[in-house]
Design an enzyme around this catalytic site. Sequence first.
Site, PDB file in Angstrom:
ATOM      1  N   LYS A  26      32.073 -50.046 -36.410  1.00  0.00           N
ATOM      2  CA  LYS A  26      33.217 -50.575 -37.169  1.00  0.00           C
ATOM      3  C   LYS A  26      33.167 -52.090 -37.397  1.00  0.00           C
ATOM      4  O   LYS A  26      33.594 -52.569 -38.435  1.00  0.00           O
ATOM      5  CB  LYS A  26      34.512 -50.300 -36.392  1.00  0.00           C
ATOM      6  CG  LYS A  26      35.088 -48.920 -36.584  1.00  0.00           C
ATOM      7  CD  LYS A  26      36.379 -48.832 -35.771  1.00  0.00           C
ATOM      8  CE  LYS A  26      37.182 -47.625 -36.155  1.00  0.00           C
ATOM      9  NZ  LYS A  26      38.452 -47.530 -35.456  1.00  0.00           N
ATOM     10  N   SER A  74      37.304 -35.855 -36.657  1.00  0.00           N
ATOM     11  CA  SER A  74      37.299 -36.187 -38.091  1.00  0.00           C
ATOM     12  C   SER A  74      36.855 -35.034 -38.991  1.00  0.00           C
ATOM     13  O   SER A  74      37.532 -34.734 -39.974  1.00  0.00           O
ATOM     14  CB  SER A  74      36.415 -37.397 -38.364  1.00  0.00           C
ATOM     15  OG  SER A  74      37.136 -38.559 -38.142  1.00  0.00           O
ATOM     16  N   GLY A 116      42.533 -54.998 -28.385  1.00  0.00           N
ATOM     17  CA  GLY A 116      41.293 -54.349 -28.809  1.00  0.00           C
ATOM     18  C   GLY A 116      41.368 -53.922 -30.272  1.00  0.00           C
ATOM     19  O   GLY A 116      42.208 -54.408 -31.038  1.00  0.00           O
ATOM     20  N   GLY A 117      40.493 -52.986 -30.644  1.00  0.00           N
ATOM     21  CA  GLY A 117      40.389 -52.559 -32.036  1.00  0.00           C
ATOM     22  C   GLY A 117      41.677 -51.931 -32.567  1.00  0.00           C
ATOM     23  O   GLY A 117      42.150 -52.292 -33.652  1.00  0.00           O
ATOM     24  N   ALA A 118      42.241 -50.998 -31.816  1.00  0.00           N
ATOM     25  CA  ALA A 118      43.458 -50.310 -32.283  1.00  0.00           C
ATOM     26  C   ALA A 118      44.609 -51.305 -32.389  1.00  0.00           C
ATOM     27  O   ALA A 118      45.351 -51.314 -33.383  1.00  0.00           O
ATOM     28  CB  ALA A 118      43.813 -49.179 -31.322  1.00  0.00           C
ATOM     29  N   GLY A 165      50.093 -41.148 -30.560  1.00  0.00           N
ATOM     30  CA  GLY A 165      49.125 -41.619 -31.543  1.00  0.00           C
ATOM     31  C   GLY A 165      48.554 -40.553 -32.461  1.00  0.00           C
ATOM     32  O   GLY A 165      47.697 -40.847 -33.293  1.00  0.00           O
TER      33      GLY A 165
HETATM   34  P1  NAD Z   1      39.319 -51.308 -27.021  1.00  0.00           P
HETATM   35  O1  NAD Z   1      38.311 -51.037 -25.970  1.00  0.00           O
HETATM   36  O2  NAD Z   1      38.938 -52.013 -28.276  1.00  0.00           O
HETATM   37  O3  NAD Z   1      40.538 -52.146 -26.350  1.00  0.00           O
HETATM   38  C1  NAD Z   1      41.078 -51.792 -25.102  1.00  0.00           C
HETATM   39  C2  NAD Z   1      42.404 -52.515 -24.908  1.00  0.00           C
HETATM   40  O4  NAD Z   1      43.012 -52.002 -23.718  1.00  0.00           O
HETATM   41  C3  NAD Z   1      42.292 -54.026 -24.713  1.00  0.00           C
HETATM   42  O5  NAD Z   1      43.404 -54.667 -25.305  1.00  0.00           O
HETATM   43  C4  NAD Z   1      42.371 -54.180 -23.184  1.00  0.00           C
HETATM   44  O6  NAD Z   1      42.877 -55.448 -22.804  1.00  0.00           O
HETATM   45  C5  NAD Z   1      43.360 -53.096 -22.861  1.00  0.00           C
HETATM   46  N1  NAD Z   1      43.305 -52.644 -21.483  1.00  0.00           N
HETATM   47  C6  NAD Z   1      42.328 -51.906 -20.891  1.00  0.00           C
HETATM   48  N2  NAD Z   1      42.643 -51.676 -19.610  1.00  0.00           N
HETATM   49  C7  NAD Z   1      43.842 -52.288 -19.384  1.00  0.00           C
HETATM   50  C8  NAD Z   1      44.704 -52.401 -18.266  1.00  0.00           C
HETATM   51  N3  NAD Z   1      44.391 -51.832 -17.090  1.00  0.00           N
HETATM   52  N4  NAD Z   1      45.874 -53.067 -18.402  1.00  0.00           N
HETATM   53  C9  NAD Z   1      46.205 -53.632 -19.589  1.00  0.00           C
HETATM   54  N5  NAD Z   1      45.434 -53.560 -20.696  1.00  0.00           N
HETATM   55  C10 NAD Z   1      44.268 -52.894 -20.582  1.00  0.00           C
HETATM   56  O7  NAD Z   1      39.958 -49.905 -27.340  1.00  0.00           O
HETATM   57  P2  NAD Z   1      40.672 -49.430 -28.694  1.00  0.00           P
HETATM   58  O8  NAD Z   1      39.659 -48.897 -29.622  1.00  0.00           O
HETATM   59  O9  NAD Z   1      41.580 -50.504 -29.156  1.00  0.00           O
HETATM   60  O10 NAD Z   1      41.500 -48.176 -28.151  1.00  0.00           O
HETATM   61  C11 NAD Z   1      42.673 -48.328 -27.376  1.00  0.00           C
HETATM   62  C12 NAD Z   1      43.395 -46.993 -27.346  1.00  0.00           C
HETATM   63  O11 NAD Z   1      43.795 -46.677 -28.666  1.00  0.00           O
HETATM   64  C13 NAD Z   1      42.544 -45.835 -26.851  1.00  0.00           C
HETATM   65  O12 NAD Z   1      43.323 -45.047 -25.985  1.00  0.00           O
HETATM   66  C14 NAD Z   1      42.211 -45.069 -28.125  1.00  0.00           C
HETATM   67  O13 NAD Z   1      42.083 -43.685 -27.904  1.00  0.00           O
HETATM   68  C15 NAD Z   1      43.438 -45.344 -28.959  1.00  0.00           C
HETATM   69  N6  NAD Z   1      43.194 -45.250 -30.410  1.00  0.00           N
HETATM   70  C16 NAD Z   1      43.991 -44.423 -31.127  1.00  0.00           C
HETATM   71  C17 NAD Z   1      43.805 -44.307 -32.494  1.00  0.00           C
HETATM   72  C18 NAD Z   1      44.680 -43.354 -33.268  1.00  0.00           C
HETATM   73  O14 NAD Z   1      44.366 -43.070 -34.420  1.00  0.00           O
HETATM   74  N7  NAD Z   1      45.781 -42.884 -32.705  1.00  0.00           N
HETATM   75  C19 NAD Z   1      42.805 -45.062 -33.145  1.00  0.00           C
HETATM   76  C20 NAD Z   1      42.026 -45.905 -32.373  1.00  0.00           C
HETATM   77  C21 NAD Z   1      42.217 -45.997 -30.999  1.00  0.00           C
END
Ligand code: NAD
Length: 280
Positions: A59, A10, A121-123, A243
């Site tokens: 967040k 950031s 998840g969050g994203a 992403g």
């Molecule tokens: P999180 O921990 O909130 O959610 C994780 C998600 O992954 C859940 O839906 C979970 O069910 C799933 N998951 C984990 N292992 C799994 C598996 N083996 N099989 C199927 N589903 C599985 O994480 P998040 O914050 O939502 O982040 C998820 C991804 O998004 C990360 O790789 C993060 O780097 C990326 N992200 C990118 C941006 C961006 O700006 N491009 C922003 C935020 C997050």
Amino acid sequence: MAYPIRHSQSPATHNAAYEKLGVDIVNLAFEVNADDLEDAIKGLRALKMRGSNISMPNKTIVHKYLDEVSPAAMLCGAVNTIVNRDGYLIGHNTDGIGYVQSLKDNSIDPAGKKVTIVGSGGAATAVQIQSALDGVREMSIFARDDSFRDNALETVDKINKNTNCKATFYPLEDLDCLKKEMASSYLFTNATGVGMKPLEGQTYIPDASFFPKELIVTDVIYSPHETAMLKMARKAGCKTMNGQGMMLFQAIAAIELMLGQRVDSEYMKEKLGISYVYED
Ligand code: NAD
């Protein structure tokens, strides 16, 4: 404000934008955990900071200390940007906005169309809510059976109650159903961590027959640049996007909310060495 924060990109992104805009503002990373968050927000007010970017674990809890939360952030249940308007703190979520803007930047427009998104998840929540708010007609949401699964069920409910999009939940374990939903979609998105460390090199997609070549395939993961899933889709002839665009455009949107000025995205891509679309 996040914990941990040492590897955050950031400051580099925001400071490059502030320099380009010619504004006397600097972005600094503060390691703040949930226990110190309330005091840190009081400090933000007291020091008259323009705002703050918020990441995990803050967040989903920072809204408690703010005066107002945007409708999209409220639906997502998460704030990633705080704007300080003369002591009145407003929380926004630009993750989903960043994702949708990165699509638009590549002439991808899912409005009025069907999309399939995997993740709970969050994203995933941010991408799903914003896509629905921005006019996606139909959304198939898949998630595996883990502790996040109820989020996806809640997101489906929120989308159906608050937007014109028709959302449906499916278990990710049903791969025949996933294949069918992908085949009838304009856009497919992986919004899980599958493909990134410690799951780098992995994908839940069994083979390339899941990717008709007209399907646009995107991943929220930005490191590695090309996940195993994106590589399979690109080889099957699909247009793919990682992403990095989401990450860049969520920052551009956050800066616009804080300053009312929009930095040139082409300049930012060149300055930060970002390229995120693949077409063979
Ligand atoms: P999180 O921990 O909130 O959610 C994780 C998600 O992954 C859940 O839906 C979970 O069910 C799933 N998951 C984990 N292992 C799994 C598996 N083996 N099989 C199927 N589903 C599985 O994480 P998040 O914050 O939502 O982040 C998820 C991804 O998004 C990360 O790789 C993060 O780097 C990326 N992200 C990118 C941006 C961006 O700006 N491009 C922003 C935020 C997050």
